[in-house]
Design an enzyme around this catalytic site. Sequence first.
Site, PDB file in Angstrom:
ATOM      1  N   LYS A   1       0.821  -1.207   0.000  1.00  0.00           N
ATOM      2  CA  LYS A   1       0.000   0.000   0.000  1.00  0.00           C
ATOM      3  C   LYS A   1       0.863   1.270   0.000  1.00  0.00           C
ATOM      4  CE  LYS A   1      -3.844  -2.242   2.416  1.00  0.00           C
ATOM      5  NZ  LYS A   1      -4.698  -2.179   3.619  1.00  0.00           N
TER       6      LYS A   1
ATOM      7  N   TYR B   1     -12.508  -2.158  -3.622  1.00  0.00           N
ATOM      8  CA  TYR B   1     -13.059  -2.194  -2.274  1.00  0.00           C
ATOM      9  C   TYR B   1     -14.588  -2.153  -2.259  1.00  0.00           C
ATOM     10  CZ  TYR B   1      -8.357  -1.506  -0.395  1.00  0.00           C
ATOM     11  OH  TYR B   1      -7.035  -1.654  -0.053  1.00  0.00           O
TER      12      TYR B   1
ATOM     13  N   ASN C   1      -1.761  -0.023   7.045  1.00  0.00           N
ATOM     14  CA  ASN C   1      -1.243  -1.313   7.485  1.00  0.00           C
ATOM     15  C   ASN C   1      -0.398  -2.031   6.425  1.00  0.00           C
ATOM     16  OD1 ASN C   1      -3.271  -2.257   5.823  1.00  0.00           O
ATOM     17  ND2 ASN C   1      -4.526  -3.074   7.469  1.00  0.00           N
TER      18      ASN C   1
ATOM     19  N   HIS D   1      -1.866  -5.496   1.416  1.00  0.00           N
ATOM     20  CA  HIS D   1      -3.166  -6.118   1.179  1.00  0.00           C
ATOM     21  C   HIS D   1      -2.912  -7.475   0.544  1.00  0.00           C
ATOM     22  CE1 HIS D   1      -7.226  -6.840  -0.382  1.00  0.00           C
ATOM     23  NE2 HIS D   1      -6.603  -7.246  -1.475  1.00  0.00           N
TER      24      HIS D   1
ATOM     25  N   GLU E   1      -9.543  -9.846  -7.944  1.00  0.00           N
ATOM     26  CA  GLU E   1      -8.545  -8.790  -7.790  1.00  0.00           C
ATOM     27  C   GLU E   1      -7.436  -8.903  -8.831  1.00  0.00           C
ATOM     28  OE1 GLU E   1      -9.262  -8.105  -3.015  1.00  0.00           O
ATOM     29  OE2 GLU E   1      -7.579  -9.354  -3.643  1.00  0.00           O
TER      30      GLU E   1
END
Length: 138
Positions: A9, A49, A112, A115, A126
């Site tokens: 990310k 998302y 975080n 992913h 995805e």
Amino acid sequence: MERTFAMIKPDGVRRGLTGKIIQRLEDKGFKIVALKKMRISFDLAEEHYGEHKEKPFFKPLVEFITSGPVVAMVLEGPGVIAELRKMMGATNPADALPGTIRGDFATTIDENVIHGSANEADAEREIALFFRPEEFVS
């Protein structure tokens, strides 16, 4: 051979963690069959998302993932989906064990670092969102 989608990310890219994270994935034995650094468009982020569209964190999530470059990749290996999930650690870094990617590198639940697809159906969806078939290299 199982495949999964993984993405470093914007916080991970910004903090210079790309090499360290990729090294861990390769050390585990995963084969990287597709890889690119990119900026995610707002539309792609919303589609990626989409399952969270009605949740209060959806807008901040889309804003964050589009805030800077990411490194998107497809990993291949036996049991790669479950193994990557273990390596990533808990979504909230406060709950992530030391030795996991999030336990070692993530700072907050909102930033975080990584992913990974949750299951086989998500992985297929995805991968198709981020990569064309001609982008794979064996």
